[in-house]
Scaffold this motif. Structure first.
Motif, PDB file in Angstrom:
ATOM      1  N   SER A  91      -3.290  -5.286   7.418  1.00 30.25           N
ATOM      2  CA  SER A  91      -3.341  -4.246   8.699  1.00 30.25           C
ATOM      3  C   SER A  91      -4.077  -4.747  10.568  1.00 30.25           C
ATOM      4  N   GLY A  92      -3.868  -4.665  10.775  1.00 29.20           N
ATOM      5  CA  GLY A  92      -3.893  -5.355  12.188  1.00 29.20           C
ATOM      6  C   GLY A  92      -3.640  -4.465  13.238  1.00 29.20           C
ATOM      7  N   LYS A  93      -4.328  -4.842  14.467  1.00 32.58           N
ATOM      8  CA  LYS A  93      -3.809  -3.748  15.329  1.00 32.58           C
ATOM      9  C   LYS A  93      -2.898  -3.874  16.375  1.00 32.58           C
ATOM     10  N   GLU A  94      -1.669  -4.383  15.572  1.00 30.89           N
ATOM     11  CA  GLU A  94      -0.737  -4.798  16.257  1.00 30.89           C
ATOM     12  C   GLU A  94       0.332  -4.390  15.598  1.00 30.89           C
ATOM     13  N   SER A  95       0.243  -4.472  13.727  1.00 27.08           N
ATOM     14  CA  SER A  95       1.369  -3.957  13.150  1.00 27.08           C
ATOM     15  C   SER A  95       0.733  -4.280  11.847  1.00 27.08           C
ATOM     16  N   VAL A 142       1.872  -5.024   8.186  1.00 29.19           N
ATOM     17  CA  VAL A 142       2.720  -5.442   6.830  1.00 29.19           C
ATOM     18  C   VAL A 142       2.393  -5.085   5.676  1.00 29.19           C
ATOM     19  N   LEU A 143       3.003  -4.274   4.925  1.00 27.98           N
ATOM     20  CA  LEU A 143       3.701  -4.014   3.469  1.00 27.98           C
ATOM     21  C   LEU A 143       4.708  -5.058   2.502  1.00 27.98           C
ATOM     22  N   ALA A 144       4.607  -4.710   1.454  1.00 27.88           N
ATOM     23  CA  ALA A 144       5.479  -5.078   0.168  1.00 27.88           C
ATOM     24  C   ALA A 144       6.541  -4.571   0.039  1.00 27.88           C
ATOM     25  N   GLY A 145       7.160  -4.913  -0.535  1.00 24.08           N
ATOM     26  CA  GLY A 145       8.059  -3.988  -0.593  1.00 24.08           C
ATOM     27  C   GLY A 145       9.479  -4.716  -1.812  1.00 24.08           C
ATOM     28  N   ARG A 146      10.065  -3.799  -2.075  1.00 23.12           N
ATOM     29  CA  ARG A 146      11.175  -4.501  -2.577  1.00 23.12           C
ATOM     30  C   ARG A 146      11.838  -3.760  -2.051  1.00 23.12           C
ATOM     31  N   GLY A 147      14.071  -4.793  -2.717  1.00 21.54           N
ATOM     32  CA  GLY A 147      15.157  -4.790  -2.001  1.00 21.54           C
ATOM     33  C   GLY A 147      15.634  -5.533  -2.434  1.00 21.54           C
ATOM     34  N   THR A 148      17.118  -5.073  -2.836  1.00 22.12           N
ATOM     35  CA  THR A 148      18.181  -5.863  -3.494  1.00 22.12           C
ATOM     36  C   THR A 148      17.560  -6.215  -4.740  1.00 22.12           C
ATOM     37  N   GLY A 149      16.808  -6.044  -5.109  1.00 18.43           N
ATOM     38  CA  GLY A 149      15.891  -6.810  -6.490  1.00 18.43           C
ATOM     39  C   GLY A 149      15.460  -8.230  -6.568  1.00 18.43           C
ATOM     40  N   THR A 150      14.683  -7.710  -5.364  1.00 14.56           N
ATOM     41  CA  THR A 150      14.041  -8.913  -4.948  1.00 14.56           C
ATOM     42  C   THR A 150      12.483  -8.311  -4.154  1.00 14.56           C
ATOM     43  N   GLU A 151      11.188  -9.232  -4.136  1.00 11.21           N
ATOM     44  CA  GLU A 151      10.401  -8.641  -3.064  1.00 11.21           C
ATOM     45  C   GLU A 151      10.776  -9.463  -1.807  1.00 11.21           C
ATOM     46  N   VAL A 152       9.827  -8.190  -0.854  1.00 12.81           N
ATOM     47  CA  VAL A 152       9.648  -9.073   0.626  1.00 12.81           C
ATOM     48  C   VAL A 152       9.171  -8.210   0.832  1.00 12.81           C
ATOM     49  N   ALA A 153       9.050  -8.688   2.371  1.00 15.24           N
ATOM     50  CA  ALA A 153       7.891  -8.140   3.090  1.00 15.24           C
ATOM     51  C   ALA A 153       8.102  -7.059   4.229  1.00 15.24           C
ATOM     52  N   VAL A 154       7.310  -5.526   4.791  1.00 15.33           N
ATOM     53  CA  VAL A 154       8.119  -5.214   5.786  1.00 15.33           C
ATOM     54  C   VAL A 154       6.661  -5.680   6.999  1.00 15.33           C
ATOM     55  N   LYS A 155       7.200  -5.546   7.326  1.00 13.18           N
ATOM     56  CA  LYS A 155       6.598  -5.567   8.834  1.00 13.18           C
ATOM     57  C   LYS A 155       6.925  -4.562  10.158  1.00 13.18           C
ATOM     58  N   ILE A 156       5.929  -4.090   9.846  1.00 11.30           N
ATOM     59  CA  ILE A 156       5.923  -2.887  11.336  1.00 11.30           C
ATOM     60  C   ILE A 156       5.246  -2.651  12.280  1.00 11.30           C
ATOM     61  N   HIS A 157       5.259  -2.893  13.962  1.00 10.37           N
ATOM     62  CA  HIS A 157       4.984  -3.394  14.850  1.00 10.37           C
ATOM     63  C   HIS A 157       4.469  -1.486  15.676  1.00 10.37           C
ATOM     64  N   ARG A 158       3.251  -1.859  15.278  1.00 11.41           N
ATOM     65  CA  ARG A 158       2.781  -0.215  15.742  1.00 11.41           C
ATOM     66  C   ARG A 158       3.200  -0.201  17.335  1.00 11.41           C
ATOM     67  N   ASP A 203      -8.720   5.597   1.598  1.00  7.73           N
ATOM     68  CA  ASP A 203      -9.103   5.005   3.207  1.00  7.73           C
ATOM     69  C   ASP A 203      -8.004   3.871   3.866  1.00  7.73           C
ATOM     70  N   GLU A 204      -8.207   2.992   3.300  1.00 10.73           N
ATOM     71  CA  GLU A 204      -6.948   2.416   3.678  1.00 10.73           C
ATOM     72  C   GLU A 204      -5.845   3.062   4.061  1.00 10.73           C
ATOM     73  N   TYR A 205      -5.110   3.567   3.382  1.00 10.10           N
ATOM     74  CA  TYR A 205      -3.604   3.499   2.847  1.00 10.10           C
ATOM     75  C   TYR A 205      -3.611   5.134   4.272  1.00 10.10           C
ATOM     76  N   TYR A 206      -5.035   6.405   4.062  1.00 13.81           N
ATOM     77  CA  TYR A 206      -4.320   6.921   5.064  1.00 13.81           C
ATOM     78  C   TYR A 206      -4.487   6.158   6.575  1.00 13.81           C
ATOM     79  N   GLU A 207      -5.243   5.152   6.864  1.00 12.58           N
ATOM     80  CA  GLU A 207      -5.628   4.469   7.688  1.00 12.58           C
ATOM     81  C   GLU A 207      -4.079   4.540   8.742  1.00 12.58           C
ATOM     82  N   VAL A 208      -3.371   3.982   7.157  1.00 15.07           N
ATOM     83  CA  VAL A 208      -1.751   2.965   7.936  1.00 15.07           C
ATOM     84  C   VAL A 208      -1.112   4.165   8.358  1.00 15.07           C
ATOM     85  N   LYS A 209      -1.387   5.175   7.132  1.00 16.23           N
ATOM     86  CA  LYS A 209      -0.515   6.442   7.577  1.00 16.23           C
ATOM     87  C   LYS A 209       0.287   7.144   8.546  1.00 16.23           C
TER      88      LYS A 209
END
Length: 246
Positions: A38-42, A44-60, A2-8
């Protein structure tokens, strides 16, 4: 689930998908692994980039708080206010990225900014194995709370004196604790010192931090106004010295 569907549904609109693709095509992102928050305004996802962990913040875009954003943008000479919702959210994300960079360059303990595309900010991941570090309010016991409080106040000082910024919403909810150090997060609203609300926001930041450590750990109360006025004097001396040098 359900959480993934909501974010999607709420985050991965066509514009956000295009911005994500830009980051993948540039090589900034290799993968997105987990939903951190997952908040009202943004979101935040965990991800990987250039071989390291990154945080991906998506502003709604659709649920952005238009009035609140403008309160922090109007009066900040770096940005021109806009009335279009999408453009305002993009500006808000740009503000966060630039604030992070300015703080990072000044030695403030914030996640290192990595890249930006539209409403998406990619930054250093604070935590390990896609599990984020706890917020300060979630830490049950600190080994040396006075030291942690003083580290936060030192970062407030670096932010004000060296970076020329005030966080503007600092509290145990916007501080993470990882490997013995506090980390400032959520810096979109941070304002330059010329902003008409900068001093009152500085005072509020200091009061919240000082009161948290007094309430939870019984630390002797430091006077927030005295600390704030000391920072103002130190910044003025720095500006005076720079003026003399030129």
């Amino acid at each position: 689930d359900d959480e993934y569907y909501e974010v999607k549904q709420l985050v991965f609109d066509d514009r956000t998908v295009r911005n994500l693709l830009k980051l993948f095509n540039k090589g900034t992102l290799d993968d997105i692994t987990w939903i951190i928050s997952s908040g009202k305004e943004s979101v935040v996802l965990a991800g990987r980039g250039t071989g390291t962990e990154v945080a991906v913040k998506i502003h709604r875009v659709h649920t952005a708080n238009f009035g609140r954003y403008l309160d922090y943008i109007v009066g900040d000479h770096r940005f021109v206010p806009v009335r279009d919702r999408e453009k305002l959210v993009y500006l808000w994300a740009k503000k966060e990225f630039r604030n992070l960079k300015r703080m990072w360059d000044s030695g403030v303990n914030v996640p290192r900014p990595i890249d930006i595309a539209g409403n998406i900010v990619v930054m250093e991941f604070i935590g390990e194995g896609s599990v984020p570090a706890p917020l300060l309010r979630e830490v049950e016991e600190l080994e040396n709370p006075r030291e942690v409080r003083d580290l936060i106040l030192e970062d407030v000082k670096r932010c004000y004196v060296k970076a020329g910024l005030v966080h503007g919403d600092l509290s145990e909810y916007n501080l993470m604790y990882w490997r013995g150090r506090p980390w400032m997060i959520d810096v979109s609203q941070a304002v330059v010192l010329e902003h008409p609300l900068s001093y009152s926001l500085l005072l509020r930041d200091l009061e919240r931090v000082i009161n948290f450590f007094k309430r939870r750990y019984g630390l002797n109360s430091t006077d927030a106004r005295e600390v704030a006025e000391g920072l103002v004097r130190e910044r003025s001396r720095l500006e005076g010295d720079q003026g003399t040098d030129t």
